[in-house]
Scaffold this motif. Structure first.
Motif, short mmCIF file in Angstrom:
data_model
loop_
_atom_site.label_atom_id
_atom_site.label_comp_id
_atom_site.label_asym_id
_atom_site.label_seq_id
_atom_site.Cartn_x
_atom_site.Cartn_y
_atom_site.Cartn_z
N ALA A 33 0.59 -18.54 -7.48
CA ALA A 33 -0.85 -18.85 -7.52
C ALA A 33 -1.62 -17.67 -6.94
O ALA A 33 -1.18 -17.05 -5.97
N HIS A 34 -2.78 -17.36 -7.56
CA HIS A 34 -3.59 -16.29 -6.99
C HIS A 34 -4.67 -16.89 -6.08
O HIS A 34 -4.85 -18.11 -6.03
N ILE A 35 -5.41 -16.02 -5.39
CA ILE A 35 -6.34 -16.55 -4.40
C ILE A 35 -7.53 -17.24 -5.04
O ILE A 35 -8.22 -18.02 -4.38
N GLY A 36 -7.77 -17.01 -6.34
CA GLY A 36 -8.79 -17.80 -7.06
C GLY A 36 -8.32 -19.24 -7.17
O GLY A 36 -9.09 -20.18 -6.95
N ASN A 37 -7.05 -19.42 -7.47
CA ASN A 37 -6.48 -20.78 -7.54
C ASN A 37 -6.54 -21.48 -6.18
O ASN A 37 -6.53 -22.70 -6.10
N ALA A 38 -6.55 -20.67 -5.13
CA ALA A 38 -6.59 -21.26 -3.78
C ALA A 38 -7.95 -21.88 -3.48
O ALA A 38 -8.06 -22.76 -2.62
N ARG A 39 -8.97 -21.45 -4.22
CA ARG A 39 -10.31 -21.95 -3.88
C ARG A 39 -10.44 -23.46 -4.07
O ARG A 39 -10.85 -24.15 -3.12
N PRO A 40 -10.13 -24.01 -5.25
CA PRO A 40 -10.24 -25.47 -5.36
C PRO A 40 -9.32 -26.20 -4.37
O PRO A 40 -9.69 -27.26 -3.85
N VAL A 41 -8.17 -25.64 -4.10
CA VAL A 41 -7.24 -26.29 -3.17
C VAL A 41 -7.89 -26.42 -1.79
O VAL A 41 -7.84 -27.46 -1.15
N GLY A 88 -12.10 -33.57 -9.42
CA GLY A 88 -12.49 -32.20 -9.15
C GLY A 88 -11.62 -31.14 -9.80
O GLY A 88 -10.55 -31.43 -10.33
N GLY A 89 -12.11 -29.92 -9.70
CA GLY A 89 -11.38 -28.75 -10.21
C GLY A 89 -12.35 -27.58 -10.30
O GLY A 89 -13.51 -27.69 -9.91
N GLY A 90 -11.86 -26.47 -10.81
CA GLY A 90 -12.71 -25.29 -10.97
C GLY A 90 -13.66 -25.45 -12.15
O GLY A 90 -13.44 -26.25 -13.06
N LEU A 91 -14.71 -24.64 -12.10
CA LEU A 91 -15.77 -24.64 -13.13
C LEU A 91 -15.22 -24.50 -14.56
O LEU A 91 -15.76 -25.09 -15.49
N ASP A 92 -14.16 -23.74 -14.70
CA ASP A 92 -13.61 -23.50 -16.04
C ASP A 92 -12.96 -24.75 -16.63
O ASP A 92 -12.64 -24.79 -17.81
N LEU A 93 -12.80 -25.78 -15.82
CA LEU A 93 -12.16 -26.99 -16.33
C LEU A 93 -13.15 -27.98 -16.95
O LEU A 93 -12.75 -28.94 -17.60
N ILE A 94 -14.46 -27.73 -16.77
CA ILE A 94 -15.45 -28.68 -17.29
C ILE A 94 -15.22 -28.88 -18.80
O ILE A 94 -15.15 -30.00 -19.29
N HIS A 125 -17.10 -29.44 -9.23
CA HIS A 125 -16.50 -28.19 -9.72
C HIS A 125 -16.83 -27.03 -8.79
O HIS A 125 -17.99 -26.82 -8.44
N ASN A 126 -15.80 -26.31 -8.41
CA ASN A 126 -16.02 -25.13 -7.57
C ASN A 126 -16.30 -23.91 -8.44
O ASN A 126 -15.83 -23.83 -9.57
N GLY A 127 -17.08 -22.99 -7.87
CA GLY A 127 -17.38 -21.73 -8.56
C GLY A 127 -16.18 -20.80 -8.51
O GLY A 127 -15.17 -21.07 -7.85
N PHE A 128 -16.32 -19.67 -9.18
CA PHE A 128 -15.19 -18.74 -9.27
C PHE A 128 -15.12 -17.78 -8.09
O PHE A 128 -16.14 -17.36 -7.56
N LEU A 129 -13.91 -17.43 -7.79
CA LEU A 129 -13.67 -16.30 -6.92
C LEU A 129 -13.62 -15.09 -7.85
O LEU A 129 -12.90 -15.11 -8.85
N GLN A 130 -14.43 -14.09 -7.53
CA GLN A 130 -14.56 -12.96 -8.45
C GLN A 130 -14.18 -11.65 -7.78
O GLN A 130 -14.20 -11.53 -6.56
N ARG A 178 -16.22 -10.18 -11.84
CA ARG A 178 -15.41 -10.84 -12.87
C ARG A 178 -14.49 -11.87 -12.23
O ARG A 178 -13.95 -11.64 -11.16
N LYS A 179 -14.34 -12.99 -12.93
CA LYS A 179 -13.48 -14.07 -12.45
C LYS A 179 -12.07 -13.53 -12.20
O LYS A 179 -11.52 -12.81 -13.05
N MET A 180 -11.52 -13.85 -11.05
CA MET A 180 -10.13 -13.47 -10.81
C MET A 180 -9.26 -14.32 -11.72
O MET A 180 -9.37 -15.55 -11.74
N ALA A 181 -8.41 -13.68 -12.50
CA ALA A 181 -7.57 -14.42 -13.45
C ALA A 181 -6.34 -13.61 -13.79
O ALA A 181 -6.37 -12.38 -13.78
P1 AMP Z 1 -5.13 -22.68 -13.64
O1 AMP Z 1 -3.77 -22.40 -13.07
O2 AMP Z 1 -5.77 -21.53 -14.33
O3 AMP Z 1 -5.15 -23.95 -14.46
O4 AMP Z 1 -6.08 -22.98 -12.40
C1 AMP Z 1 -5.80 -23.91 -11.39
C2 AMP Z 1 -7.08 -24.22 -10.68
O5 AMP Z 1 -7.66 -23.03 -10.14
C3 AMP Z 1 -8.17 -24.83 -11.57
O6 AMP Z 1 -8.89 -25.80 -10.83
C4 AMP Z 1 -9.05 -23.64 -11.90
O7 AMP Z 1 -10.36 -24.03 -12.21
C5 AMP Z 1 -9.02 -22.89 -10.59
N1 AMP Z 1 -9.29 -21.45 -10.72
C6 AMP Z 1 -8.64 -20.56 -11.52
N2 AMP Z 1 -9.15 -19.32 -11.36
C7 AMP Z 1 -10.14 -19.42 -10.43
C8 AMP Z 1 -11.03 -18.48 -9.80
N3 AMP Z 1 -11.01 -17.18 -10.10
N4 AMP Z 1 -11.89 -18.94 -8.88
C9 AMP Z 1 -11.93 -20.25 -8.54
N5 AMP Z 1 -11.13 -21.18 -9.09
C10 AMP Z 1 -10.23 -20.78 -10.01
#
Ligand code: AMP
Ligand code: ZN
Length: 475
Positions: A47-55, A258-264, A290-295, A299-302
């Motif tokens: 998991a990256h630190i963007g994934n850590a945000r919703p957690v 709940g979840g990240g913004l991209d899940l809406i 929904h939480n916002g992105f860690l960038q 740019r969204k961390m991905a």
């Molecule tokens: P995923 O593994 O991509 O399905 O993501 C797992 C969770 O992390 C979901 O709730 C996503 O919305 C969230 N997530 C993924 N990338 C980011 C990011 N850069 N910032 C915040 N949340 C993220």
């Protein structure tokens, strides 16, 4: 037993609801069992630190709910997605020659273990239940909701159809499909950019069940369609697992999802469509958060962007800023921005969080009899807005004991010394600098440690007369 407190006594919790696009006062369906579901990780890689945000964000909410309603009165479900084409690909890459199911298990078990270790290090509590998708594909001995059963209900109620080896959800069968993401069916049909998929009734129809070929994991599922049996060896689509696991543990309608913004869209929109249509209910969850992105540099961390830092790298290696970072520093760095806003991740942010933690640690004092005061609760109960909380943490009328309790409320332990500071090594280096009469550099080390809340004390060994330096954590 937990500390059972009734919400009526405490501050009012307000949460922003993506569904209504407004901040609302939170009223649970059942105050004896407040129910929250958060979409969890797909376990194919670190998991990256963007994934850590919703957690982290939803861990703070979980803690707050436990505080307000009592520890035993909150059920938090976070699923583990252990069936996904990305997992298959990883299994083939990492375990060539092994039977696919064994390779898949190896990938998912290893990744899940890493995930649990990572989020544990970030100070997150374990959710009440962490169901795995593969345990909910087919009907279960305990009768809990399963994916195949849900899909059959959707077929029976006229919301799903079979086409070329797939079971698809018919979005035109649901009058208010698209409410969460504010998309209208007409827009989707008119959307010339949507590739024409001849086997779909509407371009926006999505997969509930898809056929697997011999090299893919599959379950033999027999669906009844128009009075005949249709057997498809296949695997579930992405969205159906959350509809099944949320219903299995939280019921057909629950409080918070709940979840990240991209899940809406499409994920949550389609979860809602499936759950409501299968159960015949007007609502799946009352509050959608929904939480916002860690960038990184806007740019969204991905994974796909290649701009990611894994939680493990940040904590255990020296890849970011040339050093390891303690989990609580990342946790605090995350909370320094409101959860719905984007975070621009940087070294500076981590350094700020670390300095703040050190400042709090210097002042905080643990006293188990001191409970967090309502002013702190009231501050974050406003849609987890931390600005007033941070102000109070620095306020002179906040006692050392209150400071400790307020940090604990959000999962920050101020009693722990930063274990990544190897004090002995710093002391040794400073002594050798003193030996070289490099006072400036020696003082710099002393001041840097002081900034971390560690005070050096110089003395003399009574026998040898040599200079010895001891240290203590400042309080
Ligand atoms: P995923 O593994 O991509 O399905 O993501 C797992 C969770 O992390 C979901 O709730 C996503 O919305 C969230 N997530 C993924 N990338 C980011 C990011 N850069 N910032 C915040 N949340 C993220
Ligand atoms: Zn989900």
């Amino acid at each position: 037993m937990g500390d059972f407190r009734r919400m009526v006594e405490g501050p009012t919790l307000k949460l922003y609801n993506t569904m209504t696009r407004a901040k609302e006062s939170f009223a649970p369906i059942d105050a004896d069992n407040v129910r929250m579901y958060v979409c969890g990780p797909t376990v194919y890689d670190f998991a990256h630190i963007g994934n850590a945000r919703p957690v982290i964000v939803f861990d703070v909410l979980f803690r707050l709910l436990r505080h307000l309603y009592g520890e035993e009165h909150v059920t938090y479900v976070r699923n583990i997605t252990d069936v996904d084409d990305k997992i298959n690909a990883r299994a083939l890459r990492d375990y060539p020659g092994q039977p696919l199911n064994e390779a898949i298990r190896a990938v998912t078990e290893k990744t899940e273990k890493q995930f649990q270790a990572d989020v544990g290090a970030l100070g997150c509590l374990e959710p009440t239940v962490q169901p795995r998708a593969t345990d909910f594909v087919m009907p279960r001995a305990d009768g809990k909701t399963d994916m195949k059963g849900l899909i059959q209900s959707l077929i029976d109620r006229g919301h799903a159809y079979v086409s070329t080896g797939e079971v698809l959800f018919d979005i035109s069968s649901m009058a208010d499909y698209g409410r969460l993401s504010n998309r209208r069916l007409e827009d989707q049909q008119a959307g010339a950019r949507v590739a024409v998929d001849t086997h779909k009734k509407n371009p926006g129809d999505f997969v509930l069940w898809k056929q697997s070929d011999e090299s893919e994991p599959g379950w033999d599922a027999t669906f009844q369609v128009d009075g005949r049996d249709v057997t498809i060896r296949g695997r579930p689509g992405w969205h159906i697992e959350c509809s099944a696991m949320s219903a299995a543990y939280l019921g057909e309608t629950f409080d918070i999802h709940g979840g990240g913004l991209d899940l809406i869209f499409p994920h949550h929109e389609n979860e809602i469509a499936q759950s409501r249509c299968a159960h015949g209910t007007p609502v799946m969850a009352n509050v959608w958060m929904h939480n916002g992105f860690l960038q990184v540099e806007g740019r969204k961390m991905a994974k796909s962007e290649g701009n990611f830092v894994t939680i493990n790298e940040l904590l255990e290696t020296e890849t970011f800023g040339g050093r390891k970072w303690p989990g609580e520093v990342l946790r605090l760095a995350m909370l320094m921005t409101h959860y719905r806003e984007p975070i621009d991740f940087s070294l500076k942010r981590l350094e700020e969080a670390e300095a703040l933690l050190a400042r709090w640690r210097r002042r905080a004092k643990r006293d188990a009899s001191v409970r967090v005061s309502d002013r702190f609760l009231g501050a974050i109960a406003d849609d987890l807005d931390f600005s007033e909380y941070f102000r109070l943490m620095s306020a002179s009328d906040t006692s050392a004991e209150e400071l400790f309790a307020a940090a604990e409320l959000v999962g920050l332990d101020l009693s722990q010394l930063d274990t990544n500071i190897d004090v002995a090594a710093h002391i040794e280096r400073r002594l050798s600098l003193i030996g070289q009469k490099n006072w400036a550099e020696a003082d710099r080390i002393r001041d840097a440690l002081l900034e971390q809340g560690i005070q050096l004390k110089d003395g003399k060994d009574p026998e040898t007369g040599e200079r010895v330096t001891t240290w203590e954590v400042m309080r």
